[in-house]
Design a protein around this motif. Sequence first.
Motif, short mmCIF file in Angstrom:
data_model
loop_
_atom_site.label_atom_id
_atom_site.label_comp_id
_atom_site.label_asym_id
_atom_site.label_seq_id
_atom_site.Cartn_x
_atom_site.Cartn_y
_atom_site.Cartn_z
N LEU A 138 0.82 -1.21 0.00
CA LEU A 138 0.00 0.00 0.00
C LEU A 138 0.85 1.25 0.00
N ILE A 139 1.94 1.25 0.77
CA ILE A 139 2.83 2.41 0.82
C ILE A 139 3.46 2.66 -0.56
N LEU A 140 3.84 1.58 -1.26
CA LEU A 140 4.46 1.70 -2.57
C LEU A 140 3.45 2.01 -3.67
N GLY A 141 2.16 1.95 -3.35
CA GLY A 141 1.14 2.21 -4.34
C GLY A 141 1.00 1.13 -5.40
N LEU A 142 1.36 -0.11 -5.03
CA LEU A 142 1.28 -1.22 -5.99
C LEU A 142 -0.16 -1.63 -6.23
N VAL A 143 -1.04 -1.36 -5.27
CA VAL A 143 -2.48 -1.55 -5.41
C VAL A 143 -3.15 -0.30 -4.87
N GLU A 144 -4.44 -0.17 -5.17
CA GLU A 144 -5.15 1.03 -4.74
C GLU A 144 -5.69 0.91 -3.32
N HIS A 145 -6.05 -0.33 -2.92
CA HIS A 145 -6.61 -0.49 -1.59
C HIS A 145 -6.48 -1.95 -1.16
N GLN A 146 -6.78 -2.18 0.12
CA GLN A 146 -6.61 -3.51 0.73
C GLN A 146 -7.45 -4.57 0.02
N ASP A 147 -8.60 -4.21 -0.47
CA ASP A 147 -9.48 -5.18 -1.14
C ASP A 147 -8.77 -5.86 -2.31
N GLU A 148 -7.90 -5.13 -2.99
CA GLU A 148 -7.19 -5.71 -4.13
C GLU A 148 -6.17 -6.75 -3.68
N LEU A 149 -5.51 -6.50 -2.56
CA LEU A 149 -4.60 -7.50 -2.01
C LEU A 149 -5.36 -8.75 -1.58
N ASP A 150 -6.52 -8.52 -0.97
CA ASP A 150 -7.35 -9.66 -0.55
C ASP A 150 -7.78 -10.48 -1.76
N LYS A 151 -8.09 -9.80 -2.87
CA LYS A 151 -8.50 -10.52 -4.08
C LYS A 151 -7.33 -11.32 -4.66
N LEU A 152 -6.13 -10.77 -4.65
CA LEU A 152 -4.97 -11.51 -5.15
C LEU A 152 -4.80 -12.81 -4.37
N ARG A 153 -4.92 -12.73 -3.06
CA ARG A 153 -4.80 -13.93 -2.23
C ARG A 153 -5.93 -14.92 -2.53
N ARG A 154 -7.13 -14.40 -2.62
CA ARG A 154 -8.30 -15.26 -2.84
C ARG A 154 -8.21 -15.99 -4.19
N VAL A 155 -7.85 -15.28 -5.24
CA VAL A 155 -7.76 -15.90 -6.56
C VAL A 155 -6.58 -16.87 -6.61
N ALA A 156 -5.48 -16.53 -5.94
CA ALA A 156 -4.33 -17.44 -5.90
C ALA A 156 -4.71 -18.77 -5.25
N ARG A 157 -5.48 -18.70 -4.17
CA ARG A 157 -5.93 -19.93 -3.52
C ARG A 157 -6.93 -20.69 -4.39
N GLN A 158 -7.77 -19.96 -5.10
CA GLN A 158 -8.71 -20.59 -6.03
C GLN A 158 -7.95 -21.35 -7.12
N ILE A 159 -6.92 -20.72 -7.67
CA ILE A 159 -6.11 -21.36 -8.71
C ILE A 159 -5.42 -22.60 -8.16
N ASN A 160 -4.89 -22.49 -6.96
CA ASN A 160 -4.23 -23.66 -6.35
C ASN A 160 -5.22 -24.80 -6.14
N ALA A 161 -6.45 -24.47 -5.73
CA ALA A 161 -7.47 -25.50 -5.49
C ALA A 161 -7.85 -26.21 -6.78
N ILE A 162 -7.65 -25.55 -7.92
CA ILE A 162 -7.91 -26.18 -9.22
C ILE A 162 -6.71 -26.98 -9.69
N LEU A 163 -5.53 -26.38 -9.60
CA LEU A 163 -4.34 -26.99 -10.20
C LEU A 163 -3.74 -28.12 -9.37
N LYS A 164 -3.79 -28.01 -8.05
CA LYS A 164 -3.16 -29.03 -7.21
C LYS A 164 -3.73 -30.43 -7.47
N PRO A 165 -5.06 -30.63 -7.39
CA PRO A 165 -5.60 -31.97 -7.69
C PRO A 165 -5.45 -32.34 -9.17
N TYR A 166 -5.48 -31.35 -10.06
CA TYR A 166 -5.30 -31.62 -11.48
C TYR A 166 -3.94 -32.28 -11.72
#
Length: 237
Positions: A138-166
């Motif tokens: 947030l200090i570096l301005g890499l995202v606009e707000h905390q919600d975007e960081l939360d989404k990155l984590r959420r989608v990363a876990r979603q991708i892992n849940a698909i790819l790991k058993p695959y």
Amino acid sequence: MEKRELLYEGKAKRLFLTDDANLVISEFKDDLTAFNGEKKSSEAGKGALNNKISTELFKLLDSKGVQTHFVEMLDDNHMLHKKADVILIEVIVRNIATGSLTRNLGIKDGTILPFTLVEFDYKDDDLGDPKLNDQHALILGLVEHQDELDKLRRVARQINAILKPYFQNIGLNLVDFKLEFGKDSNGNIILIDEISPDNCRFWDIESGEKMDKDRFRQGLGGLKVAYEEVLNRILGK
């Protein structure tokens, strides 16, 4: 769709403009780099293998509802995809301890983690891609707000849940992998870059053999053979 002016050249790909402002073409290179570019080489055919592997995995993720930049594979070395503004955060997903996690925290190599670990690295070669926490991002301005960081984590876990058993179903442990994200023309966060043995660690379930870029990093040899085996398993050959 024809490629036009060179927009950007990175370690593994060249990015070209097209006659559509919202679409670009990636050319997958045969170059190999490790340790922040300190070790370099080339392996003929590596780029084509990564393009084919990424194409299959993007199609899989798209079918499961994950938004990606993928449009189509044009030929062996070229992929057409949406243009995106890159978020300068590398999202690292870990299922088994190895590499920097083992070095930095002393966790025994090969330890199965009690839960999936998601980490952020700052995408900056000059700084050596240092670790980030949310406040840093947030200090570096890499995202606009905390919600975007939360989404990155959420989608990363979603991708892992698909790819790991695959990958388990084709005899591979998905040890860890790196994801990159960007924003499309509508401001949506989407998965970009590639998913291949260049940015994933795959260990054969039966033998423990490494089937990824660690073969180059550790001087094991047989990189192209390993990448071909990963593609063949994905294609059911």
